[in-house]
Design an enzyme around this catalytic site. Structure first.
Site, PDB file in Angstrom:
ATOM      1  N   ARG A 155      -3.907  -0.379  -7.912  1.00 21.98           N
ATOM      2  CA  ARG A 155      -4.584   0.912  -7.994  1.00 21.98           C
ATOM      3  C   ARG A 155      -6.099   0.764  -7.976  1.00 21.98           C
ATOM      4  O   ARG A 155      -6.819   1.720  -7.666  1.00 21.98           O
ATOM      5  CB  ARG A 155      -4.187   1.643  -9.275  1.00 21.98           C
ATOM      6  CG  ARG A 155      -2.751   2.132  -9.306  1.00 21.98           C
ATOM      7  CD  ARG A 155      -2.399   2.684 -10.670  1.00 21.98           C
ATOM      8  NE  ARG A 155      -1.064   3.254 -10.707  1.00 21.98           N
ATOM      9  CZ  ARG A 155      -0.788   4.546 -10.537  1.00 21.98           C
ATOM     10  NH1 ARG A 155      -1.770   5.386 -10.326  1.00 21.98           N
ATOM     11  NH2 ARG A 155       0.451   4.973 -10.588  1.00 21.98           N
ATOM     12  N   TYR A 197       4.376   6.161   4.418  1.00 20.99           N
ATOM     13  CA  TYR A 197       3.584   6.182   3.189  1.00 20.99           C
ATOM     14  C   TYR A 197       2.515   7.268   3.290  1.00 20.99           C
ATOM     15  O   TYR A 197       1.441   7.073   3.862  1.00 20.99           O
ATOM     16  CB  TYR A 197       2.918   4.830   2.943  1.00 20.99           C
ATOM     17  CG  TYR A 197       3.866   3.677   2.678  1.00 20.99           C
ATOM     18  CD1 TYR A 197       5.211   3.871   2.390  1.00 20.99           C
ATOM     19  CD2 TYR A 197       3.404   2.358   2.722  1.00 20.99           C
ATOM     20  CE1 TYR A 197       6.064   2.807   2.157  1.00 20.99           C
ATOM     21  CE2 TYR A 197       4.253   1.281   2.481  1.00 20.99           C
ATOM     22  CZ  TYR A 197       5.585   1.523   2.207  1.00 20.99           C
ATOM     23  OH  TYR A 197       6.425   0.461   1.986  1.00 20.99           O
ATOM     24  N   LEU A 238       7.248  -6.999  -9.029  1.00 19.97           N
ATOM     25  CA  LEU A 238       6.990  -6.715 -10.442  1.00 19.97           C
ATOM     26  C   LEU A 238       7.991  -5.701 -10.986  1.00 19.97           C
ATOM     27  O   LEU A 238       7.787  -5.140 -12.071  1.00 19.97           O
ATOM     28  CB  LEU A 238       5.562  -6.177 -10.620  1.00 19.97           C
ATOM     29  CG  LEU A 238       4.443  -7.153 -10.239  1.00 19.97           C
ATOM     30  CD1 LEU A 238       3.078  -6.474 -10.343  1.00 19.97           C
ATOM     31  CD2 LEU A 238       4.481  -8.400 -11.106  1.00 19.97           C
ATOM     32  N   THR A 292       0.811  -1.226   0.000  1.00 16.30           N
ATOM     33  CA  THR A 292       0.000   0.000   0.000  1.00 16.30           C
ATOM     34  C   THR A 292       0.844   1.276   0.000  1.00 16.30           C
ATOM     35  O   THR A 292       0.404   2.312   0.485  1.00 16.30           O
ATOM     36  CB  THR A 292      -0.957   0.019   1.211  1.00 16.30           C
ATOM     37  OG1 THR A 292      -0.187   0.053   2.423  1.00 16.30           O
ATOM     38  CG2 THR A 292      -1.852  -1.212   1.218  1.00 16.30           C
ATOM     39  N   TYR A 308       9.348  -7.031  -1.738  1.00 13.34           N
ATOM     40  CA  TYR A 308       8.668  -5.868  -2.325  1.00 13.34           C
ATOM     41  C   TYR A 308       9.209  -5.619  -3.726  1.00 13.34           C
ATOM     42  O   TYR A 308      10.272  -6.116  -4.101  1.00 13.34           O
ATOM     43  CB  TYR A 308       8.745  -4.643  -1.424  1.00 13.34           C
ATOM     44  CG  TYR A 308      10.041  -3.878  -1.324  1.00 13.34           C
ATOM     45  CD1 TYR A 308      10.427  -2.973  -2.315  1.00 13.34           C
ATOM     46  CD2 TYR A 308      10.842  -3.984  -0.194  1.00 13.34           C
ATOM     47  CE1 TYR A 308      11.587  -2.228  -2.196  1.00 13.34           C
ATOM     48  CE2 TYR A 308      12.011  -3.243  -0.061  1.00 13.34           C
ATOM     49  CZ  TYR A 308      12.381  -2.350  -1.067  1.00 13.34           C
ATOM     50  OH  TYR A 308      13.537  -1.621  -0.937  1.00 13.34           O
TER      51      TYR A 308
END
Length: 319
Positions: free
Chosen positions: A275, A57, A201, A20, A198
Site C-alpha cells: 500500500r 484490476y 502472505l 498490484t 499469489y
C-alpha cells in the site's frame, strides 16, 4: 537481489514480485493512488524489477497506475499482466492485450497470462486451443514475450501446453494455502515452469497484524476468505504464535519470514502487494533472506497445522 529465470525464457525476474491487485482499488479499501505510485518506485529502487497486474484490476486502473509510476524506466522493468476469463475468444484476447499495452504505455508485455480458465465465474467456455492461438500470434508479433497461466490445475496446464509454450503458473500459495503441492506443483517442477505465487502472505494473515476477532471494513474482499472463517482462524492464530520465534531469530517480520519461505521453494517467486513505500521496501528485503533447512522444516510442520484442515477446493474465497 539475485534475479531468477522465468521458465525457459531469457527473462529474469526478482524473486519478490510486486502485486498490484490493490492498485486497482476495486474490492479493496483505503488505497491511495499517490501512495501506490510511490510504493512502485520504492520497490524498484529496492531491487524488485517485476510488477504483476491484470486487465480486471480496477478495469485497467492498476495498469494505468503502473504506467504513471514506471513508464519512464520501462527498460528496467518486467511487466506481467493477465487476460480475464470473459475475454478468451481469439478476437477478445487480441483486443484485451492491445488495451493493456495502451494502459501500460508500452509496446510489449513480458509475461501475458490467462487469469482464470474458460468457464470460470459463469463466463463462456472457450477451447483453450483458440485462446492459445491468439497468444501465440501476439508472441509472434512481439507484443508479448512469454505466455503464462493462472489458477489452472495440472490437467488444464497440460492441455494448454499442447498448443504452445507455457512458462509459468500463477497459483495461490503460502504456508497456509498449499493445494499447489498436491496438484500442479509437481508438473511445474518436472517441466521447468516457474511458479508465481499469489497471496504468499495469505491475504495478510501471515503478517500477524490481524488478531482474534478482527473485522474488515465494508467492501474488503478478505472478509470472505476461507482462512478468516472462525474454525480456521483459530488455527491460524495458533500457528502464528509458533512462527514468531523463528522470525525473531532472524530479526525479521512475520511477513518477511513467510515470503522467504515461498521463495525458498523450487523455482518459486512470491507476489506481494504494498500500500505504501515502506511496505514495498520491507517486501523487497525478504528476497535476500536465506532460511536454514531446519527452520524451513519447522515452518513446514507449523503450516500444516492449518492446511491439513482445509478441503481440496482450490479457491480461497467463499464467493
Amino acid at each position: 537481489m539475485e534475479l531468477r529465470q522465468l521458465g525457459h525464457t531469457d527473462i529474469h525476474m526478482s524473486p519478490i514480485i510486486m502485486g498490484t491487485w490493490q492498485a486497482g482499488k476495486a474490492m479493496w479499501t483505503g488505497i491511495d493512488d499517490n501512495d501506490t505510485r510511490k510504493a512502485m518506485r520504492a520497490a524498484l529502487d529496492a531491487g524488485i524489477n517485476t510488477f504483476d497486474t491484470a486487465e480486471v484490476y480496477g478495469n485497467g486502473h492498476s495498469e494505468r497506475i503502473i504506467a504513471e509510476a514506471l513508464a519512464d524506466v520501462r527498460d528496467r522493468v518486467v511487466l506481467a499482466s493477465k487476460v480475464f476469463s470473459n475475454h478468451l475468444k481469439y478476437d477478445q484476447v487480441i483486443a484485451s492485450c492491445n488495451r493493456s499495452l495502451k494502459n501500460l504505455k508500452t509496446d510489449h508485455i513480458d509475461l501475458y497470462q490467462i487469469h482464470w480458465p474458460a468457464g470460470t465465474f459463469g463466463h463462456p467456455v472457450v477451447p483453450v486451443e483458440e485462446t492459445m492461438r491468439a497468444l501465440n500470434d501476439l508472441k509472434a508479433q512481439g507484443k508479448i514475450r512469454a505466455i503464462g497461466v493462472s489458477n489452472f490445475n495440472r490437467q488444464q496446464i497440460e492441455e494448454a501446453s499442447q498448443y504452445g509454450a507455457i512458462e509459468s503458473l500463477q497459483p495461490p500459495y503460502s504456508l497456509f494455502w498449499r493445494a499447489l503441492e498436491k496438484d500442479a506443483g509437481p508438473y511445474c517442477s518436472e517441466n521447468g515452469l516457474s511458479v508465481l505465487a499469489y497471496s504468499p502472505l495469505a491475504q495478510g494473515l501471515l503478517t500477524g497484524k490481524f488478531g482474534p476477532g478482527h473485522q474488515f471494513a465494508k467492501g474488503d474482499h478478505r472478509a470472505g476468505h476461507r482462512l478468516f472463517q472462525p474454525d480456521h482462524y483459530a488455527r491460524v492464530q495458533a500457528a502464528l504464535s509458533q512462527l514468531r520465534p523463528i522470525a525473531d531469530v532472524y530479526g525479521i517480520s512475520l511477513g518477511q519470514l513467510a515470503l522467504a519461505w515461498v521463495t525458498a521453494q523450487p523455482n518459486c517467486f512470491a507476489i506481494a502487494g504494498a500500500r505504501n513505500a515502506e511496505q514495498a521496501v520491507q517486501n523487497a528485503a525478504a528476497g535476500e533472506i536465506r532460511l536454514k533447512a531446519a527452520d524451513l522444516e519447522a515452518m513446514d510442520r507449523i503450516g500444516r497445522t492449518v492446511t491439513d484442515h482445509l478441503d481440496d477446493n482450490p479457491v480461497q474465497w467463499q464467493w
